[in-house]
Design an enzyme around this catalytic site. Structure first.
Site, PDB file in Angstrom:
ATOM      1  N   GLY A   6       0.837  -1.199   0.000  1.00  0.00           N
ATOM      2  CA  GLY A   6       0.000   0.000   0.000  1.00  0.00           C
ATOM      3  C   GLY A   6       0.867   1.242   0.000  1.00  0.00           C
ATOM      4  O   GLY A   6       2.045   1.190  -0.352  1.00  0.00           O
ATOM      5  N   ASN A   7       0.293   2.371   0.373  1.00  0.00           N
ATOM      6  CA  ASN A   7       1.069   3.596   0.509  1.00  0.00           C
ATOM      7  C   ASN A   7       0.470   4.438   1.634  1.00  0.00           C
ATOM      8  O   ASN A   7      -0.535   4.056   2.226  1.00  0.00           O
ATOM      9  CB  ASN A   7       1.120   4.366  -0.823  1.00  0.00           C
ATOM     10  N   ARG A   8       1.097   5.574   1.912  1.00  0.00           N
ATOM     11  CA  ARG A   8       0.746   6.321   3.127  1.00  0.00           C
ATOM     12  C   ARG A   8      -0.394   7.311   2.954  1.00  0.00           C
ATOM     13  O   ARG A   8      -0.652   8.113   3.843  1.00  0.00           O
ATOM     14  CB  ARG A   8       1.994   7.053   3.641  1.00  0.00           C
TER      15      ARG A   8
END
Ligand code: CTP
Length: 237
Positions: A38-40
């Site tokens: 995923g990412n932030r």
């Protein structure tokens, strides 16, 4: 009364109120049946844009990524219409379904650049006892650029999150490469932050900024929505 945007292929625009399609949040790309890359992205910028559009009585559909809890969006008739996605492929499918029934796209989602290649016979769960693991990644297609190939008079707006030193150059390059009508350029530090120091870059070389900057994501969205509506109206007459 708010007017939720309608599903693909249905009603024409209501009066001169453009129908907004807003994407928010990260994508999650599966590594196996239990893990993902995923990412932030917190999704907050996109949520605030959907909220501001909704409060302006514009029809709005929100495509909302995984792991984003939304204080504004519920299931009641007075809430923006929200559709969930997890992967970039799911987001692409929802965009292609929804975009024809909207007029203005604001692409705030943080879409994966790469995703794990999953092969037939891969274990459903990679185990520690199997030792070191190598994950092969493949590039994810550019969803926003792909939408430019669909014949549609609407206004497509992207985001660019870039290191401060190269913000303008990189954002303008993306504006052209993705064939957008505007791009919101943000310093990289904005990701997951409370405030935003964004500006809106236009293809004619001009830019627009909120009256005070940096500002909260809510204040930025309150400025951005009417600004984009004016840009859309001036493009489409
Ligand atoms: N975007 C997209 N599809 C992707 C990646 C990004 O539609 N696979 C969209 C994002 O939602 C955003 C805009 O494109 O509105 C810019 O995203 P960004 O990640 O900054 O750009 P990239 O195309 O990934 O370019 P680079 O890897 O050079 O930063």
């Amino acid at each position: 009364m708010p007017h939720p945007a309608t599903p693909a292929g249905s009603d024409p625009p209501v009066g001169d109120r453009p129908r907004l399609l807003v994407t928010a949040g990260p994508t999650w790309e599966p590594v196996d049946e239990v893990r993902f890359l995923g990412n932030r992205s917190s999704g907050r910028m996109g949520l605030e844009i959907a909220r501001a559009a909704h409060e302006s009585d514009l029809p709005v559909t929100l495509l909302l990524g995984p792991g984003v809890a939304d204080p504004h969006v519920g299931t009641g008739p007075s809430e923006p219409h929200a559709i969930r996605f997890q992967t970039a492929a799911e987001l692409d499918a929802r965009l292609r379904e929804c975009w024809p029934a909207h007029d203005l796209l604001v692409m705030a989602a943080a879409v994966a650049d790469h995703r794990p290649i999953r092969r037939p016979g891969d274990p459903p769960k990679r185990r520690r006892r199997d030792g070191p693991v190598t994950i092969d990644l493949e590039p994810v297609p550019d969803l926003l650029a792909g939408l430019a190939d669909i014949p549609h008079p609407g206004t497509r707006v992207g985001f660019a999150l870039e290191p401060a030193g190269e913000l303008e150059t990189s954002a303008r390059e993306k504006l052209g490469r993705k064939r957008l009508h505007a791009i919101i350029a943000n310093p990289l530090e904005t990701m997951d932050a409370a405030d935003v120091d964004g500006r809106l870059l236009l293809p004619d070389g001009h830019e627009r900024r909120p009256p005070s900057s940096p500002c909260s994501k809510a204040a930025f969205a309150d400025w951005l929505v009417p600004t984009l509506v004016r840009i859309h109206r001036s493009r489409t007459g």
